[in-house]
Scaffold this motif. Structure first.
Motif, PDB file in Angstrom:
ATOM      1  N   ASN A 167       1.647  -1.232  -0.473  1.00 37.93           N
ATOM      2  CA  ASN A 167       0.013   0.093   0.340  1.00 37.93           C
ATOM      3  C   ASN A 167       0.396   0.897  -0.286  1.00 37.93           C
ATOM      4  OD1 ASN A 167      -2.073  -1.893   0.394  1.00 37.93           O
ATOM      5  ND2 ASN A 167      -2.197  -2.410   2.210  1.00 37.93           N
ATOM      6  N   SER A 169       2.155   3.700  -1.733  1.00 35.21           N
ATOM      7  CA  SER A 169       1.697   4.491  -3.445  1.00 35.21           C
ATOM      8  C   SER A 169       1.055   5.421  -2.537  1.00 35.21           C
ATOM      9  CB  SER A 169       1.468   4.044  -4.443  1.00 35.21           C
ATOM     10  OG  SER A 169       2.550   3.297  -5.233  1.00 35.21           O
ATOM     11  N   GLU A 170      -0.169   4.360  -2.339  1.00 35.25           N
ATOM     12  CA  GLU A 170      -1.501   4.939  -2.146  1.00 35.25           C
ATOM     13  C   GLU A 170      -1.242   5.744  -0.455  1.00 35.25           C
ATOM     14  OE1 GLU A 170      -6.135   3.358   0.053  1.00 35.25           O
ATOM     15  OE2 GLU A 170      -4.328   2.216  -0.931  1.00 35.25           O
ATOM     16  N   GLU A 174      -1.042  10.416  -0.230  1.00 32.87           N
ATOM     17  CA  GLU A 174      -1.736  10.241   0.596  1.00 32.87           C
ATOM     18  C   GLU A 174      -1.349  11.160   1.776  1.00 32.87           C
ATOM     19  OE1 GLU A 174      -3.900   7.147   2.758  1.00 32.87           O
ATOM     20  OE2 GLU A 174      -5.443   6.907   1.689  1.00 32.87           O
TER      21      GLU A 174
END
Length: 251
Positions: A167, A169-170, A174
């Motif tokens: 996760n 990149s996500e 953010e």
């Protein structure tokens, strides 16, 4: 150590002078400062500051760069900042003689810059949350940021047990960090330090530096005062860390 004996005592002697430590501490957040600014932040005379800088440059601990007629000094590299953090782990706490000094010590333990990345309670908590959310992944089967058996308190974490998680990149996106852009830099993407106050790993390297800068741009943290490594987590930052990382810290 290779190639024969090395003169550790000579280098160690440089750290035996409290005034010289104040000069290094003023540079420990990665800034490049003029000698006059260093003198003011370290509480030294211009002549004394110049003498200390000359010795630190000779030892390879401080580098200088010229801009026009001005000379700016910085730590010679991230490893010098790591060395300061290592020494801090083995150093006794200075006696608290006033409410002001006690507050300053607690501020450093709560949030500070370690060279150019987040450290202290905030830095360690953010790193742990990145692991929990899958932005980082442990490669040794231990899904925490606790000290590993091979970690030496007297040295930086040279062989860290982490990689980017599924996760990454996500989660980093953010937080305002472009992984592709950061990955293209020459500096190592992932490095970790053993936080001297928390005794847990915190994120350094190019990714840690970019994360700290991104959170500053968003107004999540700010310097408590000019020339001090201690940071203040803003109310906006405290709320954002709860929202994005489920990190609950008092601002």
């Amino acid at each position: 150590m290779s190639g024969g004996d090395v003169d550790i005592a000579r280098t160690a002697a440089l750290f035996a002078d409290p005034a010289r430590i104040r000069v290094l501490a003023a540079l420990a957040d990665g800034r490049a400062l003029a000698a006059s600014v260093l003198a003011a932040e370290a509480g030294l005379s211009p002549q004394g500051t110049s003498a200390h800088l000359a010795k630190l440059r000779e030892a390879g601990l401080v580098a200088v760069e010229t801009s026009g007629r001005h000379r700016f000094y910085r730590l010679a590299g991230e490893n010098v900042g790591e060395l300061l953090e290592t020494l801090a782990r083995f150093s006794p706490q200075q006696p608290v003689t006033s409410l002001k000094s006690g507050t300053r010590a607690e501020a450093l333990r709560f949030a500070r810059l370690c060279y150019d990345h987040l450290a202290g309670r905030v830095g360690a908590a953010v790193t742990a949350a990145l692991l929990e959310r899958g932005a980082l992944a442990a490669t040794d089967g231990i899904a925490t940021t606790e000290r590993r058996a091979r970690d030496r308190l007297s040295a930086p974490v040279t062989e860290h047990p982490y990689a980017l998680g599924p996760n990454a990149s996500e989660v980093f996106g953010e937080l305002g960090v472009d992984l592709d852009q950061v990955s293209r830099r020459k500096r190592p993407l992932l490095k970790f330090c053993m936080d001297w106050s928390e005794q847990r790993h915190h994120l350094g390297g190019a990714l840690g530096a970019e994360l700290a800068l991104s959170l500053q741009r968003r107004g999540w943290w700010e310097r408590r005062r000019q020339g001090h490594r201690a940071l203040r987590l803003t109310d906006k930052g405290a709320e954002a860390l709860r929202t994005y990382l489920d990190v609950d810290l008092v601002a």
